[in-house]
Motif scaffolding. Sequence first.
Motif, PDB file in Angstrom:
ATOM      1  N   ASP A  41      10.461  -7.890  10.294  1.00 35.04           N
ATOM      2  CA  ASP A  41      10.056  -9.444  10.366  1.00 35.04           C
ATOM      3  C   ASP A  41       8.930  -9.715   9.681  1.00 35.04           C
ATOM      4  N   ARG A  42       7.713  -8.332   9.467  1.00 31.82           N
ATOM      5  CA  ARG A  42       6.994  -8.580   8.588  1.00 31.82           C
ATOM      6  C   ARG A  42       6.663  -8.461   6.751  1.00 31.82           C
ATOM      7  N   LYS A  43       8.212  -7.543   7.069  1.00 30.72           N
ATOM      8  CA  LYS A  43       8.533  -8.027   4.765  1.00 30.72           C
ATOM      9  C   LYS A  43       7.302  -7.199   4.531  1.00 30.72           C
ATOM     10  N   ILE A  44       6.827  -5.754   5.051  1.00 32.41           N
ATOM     11  CA  ILE A  44       5.703  -4.909   4.173  1.00 32.41           C
ATOM     12  C   ILE A  44       5.811  -4.584   3.571  1.00 32.41           C
ATOM     13  N   ILE A  45       5.419  -4.461   2.432  1.00 31.84           N
ATOM     14  CA  ILE A  45       5.258  -3.234   1.540  1.00 31.84           C
ATOM     15  C   ILE A  45       4.480  -1.832   1.575  1.00 31.84           C
ATOM     16  N   ALA A  46       5.252  -1.198   1.440  1.00 31.36           N
ATOM     17  CA  ALA A  46       5.128   0.186   1.497  1.00 31.36           C
ATOM     18  C   ALA A  46       5.718   1.931   1.496  1.00 31.36           C
ATOM     19  N   ALA A  47       4.573   2.773   0.810  1.00 37.19           N
ATOM     20  CA  ALA A  47       5.313   4.278   0.672  1.00 37.19           C
ATOM     21  C   ALA A  47       4.323   4.802   1.262  1.00 37.19           C
ATOM     22  N   ARG A  48       5.114   6.599   1.392  1.00 37.05           N
ATOM     23  CA  ARG A  48       4.288   6.751   2.442  1.00 37.05           C
ATOM     24  C   ARG A  48       4.752   8.040   1.069  1.00 37.05           C
ATOM     25  N   ALA A  49       3.474   9.450   1.232  1.00 35.55           N
ATOM     26  CA  ALA A  49       3.664  10.193   0.663  1.00 35.55           C
ATOM     27  C   ALA A  49       3.294  11.717   1.681  1.00 35.55           C
ATOM     28  N   VAL A  50       4.002  12.893   1.684  1.00 36.19           N
ATOM     29  CA  VAL A  50       3.507  13.857   2.176  1.00 36.19           C
ATOM     30  C   VAL A  50       2.411  14.974   2.250  1.00 36.19           C
ATOM     31  N   GLY A  51       2.040  15.456   2.567  1.00 39.84           N
ATOM     32  CA  GLY A  51       1.108  16.922   2.738  1.00 39.84           C
ATOM     33  C   GLY A  51       0.288  16.606   1.003  1.00 39.84           C
ATOM     34  N   TYR A 111       0.851  -1.524  -0.276  1.00 39.30           N
ATOM     35  CA  TYR A 111      -0.346   0.279   0.044  1.00 39.30           C
ATOM     36  C   TYR A 111       1.002   1.475   0.202  1.00 39.30           C
ATOM     37  N   ILE A 112       0.182   2.351  -0.453  1.00 40.10           N
ATOM     38  CA  ILE A 112       0.975   3.794  -0.311  1.00 40.10           C
ATOM     39  C   ILE A 112      -0.610   4.377   0.920  1.00 40.10           C
ATOM     40  N   MET A 113       0.377   5.331   1.476  1.00 41.77           N
ATOM     41  CA  MET A 113      -0.474   6.519   2.474  1.00 41.77           C
ATOM     42  C   MET A 113      -0.010   7.610   2.365  1.00 41.77           C
ATOM     43  N   CYS A 114      -0.889   8.115   2.710  1.00 49.10           N
ATOM     44  CA  CYS A 114      -0.709  10.001   3.061  1.00 49.10           C
ATOM     45  C   CYS A 114       0.730   9.573   4.376  1.00 49.10           C
ATOM     46  N   GLY A 115       1.085  10.707   4.887  1.00 52.12           N
ATOM     47  CA  GLY A 115       2.335  11.132   5.624  1.00 52.12           C
ATOM     48  C   GLY A 115       1.960  10.527   7.452  1.00 52.12           C
ATOM     49  N   ALA A 116       0.538  10.151   7.813  1.00 51.54           N
ATOM     50  CA  ALA A 116       0.753   9.096   9.163  1.00 51.54           C
ATOM     51  C   ALA A 116       1.168   8.142   9.240  1.00 51.54           C
ATOM     52  N   LEU A 117       1.902   7.490   7.948  1.00 55.53           N
ATOM     53  CA  LEU A 117       2.495   5.977   7.839  1.00 55.53           C
ATOM     54  C   LEU A 117       3.765   6.125   8.479  1.00 55.53           C
ATOM     55  N   ASP A 118       4.462   5.478   9.159  1.00 60.00           N
ATOM     56  CA  ASP A 118       5.275   5.432   9.887  1.00 60.00           C
ATOM     57  C   ASP A 118       6.183   4.253   9.377  1.00 60.00           C
ATOM     58  N   VAL A 119       7.221   4.811   8.686  1.00 60.05           N
ATOM     59  CA  VAL A 119       7.770   3.727   7.610  1.00 60.05           C
ATOM     60  C   VAL A 119       9.320   3.178   8.465  1.00 60.05           C
ATOM     61  N   GLY A 120       9.703   3.676   9.065  1.00 59.37           N
ATOM     62  CA  GLY A 120      11.054   4.149  10.150  1.00 59.37           C
ATOM     63  C   GLY A 120      10.274   2.481  11.025  1.00 59.37           C
ATOM     64  N   LEU A 121       9.106   2.053  11.378  1.00 56.57           N
ATOM     65  CA  LEU A 121       9.027   1.786  12.224  1.00 56.57           C
ATOM     66  C   LEU A 121       8.366   0.574  11.470  1.00 56.57           C
ATOM     67  N   LEU A 122       8.286   0.962  10.214  1.00 54.74           N
ATOM     68  CA  LEU A 122       8.128  -1.005   9.610  1.00 54.74           C
ATOM     69  C   LEU A 122       9.202  -1.185   9.072  1.00 54.74           C
ATOM     70  N   GLU A 141      12.147  -0.694  10.837  1.00 60.71           N
ATOM     71  CA  GLU A 141      12.640  -1.429  11.992  1.00 60.71           C
ATOM     72  C   GLU A 141      12.144  -2.891  13.182  1.00 60.71           C
ATOM     73  N   LYS A 142      11.012  -1.751  14.060  1.00 59.82           N
ATOM     74  CA  LYS A 142      10.867  -3.058  15.083  1.00 59.82           C
ATOM     75  C   LYS A 142       9.458  -4.043  14.165  1.00 59.82           C
ATOM     76  N   LEU A 143       9.304  -3.942  12.470  1.00 58.21           N
ATOM     77  CA  LEU A 143       8.457  -5.101  12.514  1.00 58.21           C
ATOM     78  C   LEU A 143       8.908  -5.214  10.555  1.00 58.21           C
ATOM     79  N   GLU A 180       7.423  10.146  -0.941  1.00 59.78           N
ATOM     80  CA  GLU A 180       8.761  10.933   0.261  1.00 59.78           C
ATOM     81  C   GLU A 180       9.697   9.550   0.885  1.00 59.78           C
ATOM     82  N   SER A 181       8.882   8.752   1.499  1.00 56.00           N
ATOM     83  CA  SER A 181       9.639   7.575   1.663  1.00 56.00           C
ATOM     84  C   SER A 181       9.325   5.974   2.237  1.00 56.00           C
ATOM     85  N   VAL A 182       9.955   4.945   1.723  1.00 54.74           N
ATOM     86  CA  VAL A 182       9.584   3.899   1.040  1.00 54.74           C
ATOM     87  C   VAL A 182       9.916   2.756   2.563  1.00 54.74           C
ATOM     88  N   THR A 183       9.757   1.335   2.488  1.00 57.40           N
ATOM     89  CA  THR A 183      10.031   0.567   3.072  1.00 57.40           C
ATOM     90  C   THR A 183      11.054  -0.470   2.614  1.00 57.40           C
TER      91      THR A 183
END
Length: 100
Positions: free
Chosen positions: A52-62, A35-46, A48-50, A75-78
């Motif tokens: 092992d889940r190998k989450i495919i995600a990207a974030r856009a801000v604004g 998925y892609i998501m707004c700026g609320a997505l915490d890519v760093g958390l995905l 680092e802490k998650l 703006e950032s991707v896992t």
Amino acid sequence: MIELSPVEINGHTFLAVTVLLPKTTLLSISSDKGYIMCGALDVGLLNEKLKDRKIIAARAVGVRTIDQLLNAPMESVTAEAESLGITKGMLGKDALLKMI
């Protein structure tokens, strides 16, 4: 209020979710893989802490609408998204097409 709607890109259907909250709106568009998501997505958390889940995600801000999310640069991707060729600066709709 929560709104679900299909989004079609090049013949592929994705699910857009809009969640209206006080003073903010959460936006995401997903495929079966990621998925892609707004700026609320915490890519760093995905990444680092998650990790092992190998989450495919990207974030856009604004972004404030689903259309803006589709056309915004990521703006950032896992790390897992990067392994599929999804990069910072890639438009949301292009990132989604790599998640099919």
